[in-house]
Design an enzyme around this catalytic site. Structure first.
Site, PDB file in Angstrom:
ATOM      1  N   ASN A   7      11.960  -6.211   8.358  1.00  0.00           N
ATOM      2  CA  ASN A   7      11.633  -5.233   7.586  1.00  0.00           C
ATOM      3  C   ASN A   7      12.552  -4.066   7.368  1.00  0.00           C
ATOM      4  O   ASN A   7      12.519  -3.072   8.518  1.00  0.00           O
ATOM      5  CB  ASN A   7      10.190  -4.750   7.777  1.00  0.00           C
ATOM      6  CG  ASN A   7       9.726  -3.494   6.991  1.00  0.00           C
ATOM      7  OD1 ASN A   7      10.548  -3.056   6.030  1.00  0.00           O
ATOM      8  ND2 ASN A   7       8.511  -3.173   7.015  1.00  0.00           N
ATOM      9  N   ARG A  85      10.738  -8.578   4.138  1.00  0.00           N
ATOM     10  CA  ARG A  85       9.977  -7.703   3.045  1.00  0.00           C
ATOM     11  C   ARG A  85      10.590  -7.054   2.127  1.00  0.00           C
ATOM     12  O   ARG A  85      11.658  -6.441   2.618  1.00  0.00           O
ATOM     13  CB  ARG A  85       9.206  -6.555   4.064  1.00  0.00           C
ATOM     14  CG  ARG A  85       8.322  -5.821   3.058  1.00  0.00           C
ATOM     15  CD  ARG A  85       7.823  -4.618   3.889  1.00  0.00           C
ATOM     16  NE  ARG A  85       7.002  -3.757   2.848  1.00  0.00           N
ATOM     17  CZ  ARG A  85       6.815  -2.529   3.137  1.00  0.00           C
ATOM     18  NH1 ARG A  85       7.458  -1.727   3.969  1.00  0.00           N
ATOM     19  NH2 ARG A  85       6.221  -1.786   2.257  1.00  0.00           N
ATOM     20  N   HIS A 174       2.336  -2.533  -1.159  1.00  0.00           N
ATOM     21  CA  HIS A 174       1.403  -2.819  -0.329  1.00  0.00           C
ATOM     22  C   HIS A 174       0.557  -4.139  -0.605  1.00  0.00           C
ATOM     23  O   HIS A 174      -0.328  -4.299  -0.041  1.00  0.00           O
ATOM     24  CB  HIS A 174       0.232  -1.737   0.077  1.00  0.00           C
ATOM     25  CG  HIS A 174       0.674  -0.394   0.589  1.00  0.00           C
ATOM     26  ND1 HIS A 174       0.220   0.843  -0.058  1.00  0.00           N
ATOM     27  CD2 HIS A 174       1.657   0.100   1.174  1.00  0.00           C
ATOM     28  CE1 HIS A 174       0.970   1.778   0.428  1.00  0.00           C
ATOM     29  NE2 HIS A 174       1.833   1.088   1.256  1.00  0.00           N
ATOM     30  N   ARG A 235       3.700  12.070  -0.126  1.00  0.00           N
ATOM     31  CA  ARG A 235       3.860  12.098  -1.613  1.00  0.00           C
ATOM     32  C   ARG A 235       2.534  12.512  -2.239  1.00  0.00           C
ATOM     33  O   ARG A 235       1.357  12.498  -1.740  1.00  0.00           O
ATOM     34  CB  ARG A 235       3.691  10.575  -1.805  1.00  0.00           C
ATOM     35  CG  ARG A 235       5.160   9.944  -1.457  1.00  0.00           C
ATOM     36  CD  ARG A 235       5.212   8.365  -1.522  1.00  0.00           C
ATOM     37  NE  ARG A 235       5.131   7.721  -0.233  1.00  0.00           N
ATOM     38  CZ  ARG A 235       5.181   6.435   0.033  1.00  0.00           C
ATOM     39  NH1 ARG A 235       4.805   5.633  -1.124  1.00  0.00           N
ATOM     40  NH2 ARG A 235       5.189   5.985   1.142  1.00  0.00           N
ATOM     41  N   GLU A 379       0.934  -6.987   8.320  1.00  0.00           N
ATOM     42  CA  GLU A 379       1.811  -7.467   7.497  1.00  0.00           C
ATOM     43  C   GLU A 379       2.790  -8.483   7.632  1.00  0.00           C
ATOM     44  O   GLU A 379       3.320  -9.366   7.100  1.00  0.00           O
ATOM     45  CB  GLU A 379       2.512  -6.278   6.663  1.00  0.00           C
ATOM     46  CG  GLU A 379       1.438  -5.331   5.908  1.00  0.00           C
ATOM     47  CD  GLU A 379       2.132  -4.006   5.635  1.00  0.00           C
ATOM     48  OE1 GLU A 379       2.741  -3.947   4.617  1.00  0.00           O
ATOM     49  OE2 GLU A 379       2.058  -3.207   6.145  1.00  0.00           O
TER      50      GLU A 379
END
Ligand code: AMP
Length: 402
Positions: A7, A85, A174, A235, A379
């Site tokens: 990742n 990823r 996601h 965010r 993940e």
């Protein structure tokens, strides 16, 4: 065969060496602050962490360190595939892809949609190709799981030419996590995923909810970029689309300044004036910090509203699934969210909720209420499984040609 999962961010590389079937993990790594004087590598093997400083180390340098670690563990020859990823696959990728020149070009073509993430993902892939030239490399996209959204969920009510000319639509992110926890939830409920209608809530530094029916995503809260939807650590989530123009006129801010503030100085950070870290905010709220109290309450209210909105995509609601750092650990956030969702049949079992912490998956609803579950996301494991599955599906064909 071991799978190496990578990742790659703009200044960090996370990696995991694992068995796709069993999930057995031989090595976890995090290289941070790459290219800077404080660059460091944290390795975890057998539950033991070691940290080392590597000033100014580059991507390529991290892969050299990784290779020597694999050799030291005697596992270098047993790595069969590298899974990456990749954040944005646009409309092109609805499944993982074996990386070749055309796939790299397509990832490059998505850079305008993810200007921070895709270039870093590409740099990581290129460095990994140099470090492991003999290994197949697979891209697993954050957006792919949401390619099953129907137009009613993915189209914005804007001029059609913006969609056909510039790809202006909702993509969702996601996806790997939503897909994984939906599978785990089916196991916990003892029912086939194909029959289930779930709302999954991935609540980490980034947050999104998804409506998952029969294992397919039908709606999600993130959109063209990962800024839309819920309140997140830094965010804003949804704001009025006139905000850029308003602030340009009233405060003299540029497009870039507003975009930067919405991505990096808003959300829990902006509301609280204190932190984007939920654990810290819950502690401060308990001490009476007004900004922290407000931030947690807005986070919860918007999340509950979004869960209710997602349920519109589903014929019934079989369960709500919490995951991510906040979803897995914050009993307080879960309790407040379920407290606002009595309308959908949720009712909290306080003791079960308090007992569900990271790694401890569990049911947190009272018997007879709509099930609410806490599920640890993974993940890396999902990427390893996707990469292994893709490789299995292409290998017989390659064998047949030989
Ligand atoms: P992630 O991006 O999945 O690692 O999640 C990061 C978020 O999880 C941060 O907001 C953390 O404060 C939050 N988090 C982690 N542990 C806890 C905890 N015990 N209680 C509340 N929030 C937590």
């Amino acid at each position: 065969m071991w799978t190496l999962v990578l990742n790659c961010g703009s200044s960090s590389v996370k990696f995991a060496l694992l068995q796709a079937e069993s999930g057995e993990t031989a090595l976890l790594g995090l290289a941070e602050r790459l290219g800077g004087p404080e660059a460091r590598l944290v390795l975890t093997r057998g539950g033991q962490k070691t940290e080392s400083a590597h000033p100014d180390v580059s991507y390529a340098g991290v892969f050299t360190l990784l290779l020597s670690e694999l050799e030291r563990l005697g596992l270098r020859e047993q790595v069969g595939v590298v899974g990456h990823r990749v954040v944005h696959g646009g409309e092109k990728f609805s499944a993982p892809a074996l990386i070749d020149a055309a796939v790299l070009e397509s990832i490059r073509a998505c850079i305008p949609l993810a200007p921070l993430h895709n270039p870093a993902n590409l740099a990581g892939i290129e460095a990994a190709q140099q470090a492991f030239p003999e290994l197949p490399q697979v891209a697993v996209f954050d957006t792919a799981f949401h390619q099953t959204l129907p137009p009613v969920a993915y189209r914005y009510a804007v001029p059609e030419a913006w969609y056909s000319g510039y790809g202006v639509r909702r993509y969702g992110f996601h996806g790997t996590s939503h897909a994984y926890v939906a599978q785990q939830a089916a196991r916990m409920l003892g029912r086939p995923l194909a029959e289930l209608n779930l709302v999954t809530a991935h609540l980490g530094n980034g947050c999104s909810v998804a409506a998952v029916s029969g294992g397919k995503s039908l709606d999600t809260s993130m959109g063209l970029t990962p800024l839309e939807g819920l309140v997140m650590g830094t965010r804003s989530g949804d704001v009025d689309p006139n905000l850029h123009e308003y602030l340009a006129r009233q405060a003299g801010l540029s497009l870039e300044e507003v975009t930067d503030a919405l991505n990096r100085h808003s959300g829990l950070t902006g509301l609280s004036g204190l932190s984007g870290d939920m654990r810290q905010l819950e502690e401060a709220a308990a001490q009476g910090h007004a900004g922290a109290v407000l931030a947690v309450e807005v986070f919860v209210y918007r999340l509950a509203k979004s869960v209710a909105a997602m349920s519109v995509a589903l014929p019934t609601l079989d369960a709500l699934v919490f995951t991510g750092g906040i979803g897995e650990n914050s009993a307080g956030v879960r309790a407040k969210v379920l407290g606002r969702l009595g309308l959908l049949g949720f009712s909290l079992d306080e003791a079960a909720n308090d007992a569900a912490v990271r790694g401890g998956a569990g049911h947190i609803g009272r018997p007879g209420s709509t099930p609410a579950l806490v599920v640890g996301t993974n993940e890396e494991l999902m990427i390893a499984r996707e990469a292994a599955r893709l490789l299995d599906s292409v290998r017989p064909a390659a064998g047949g040609q030989a």
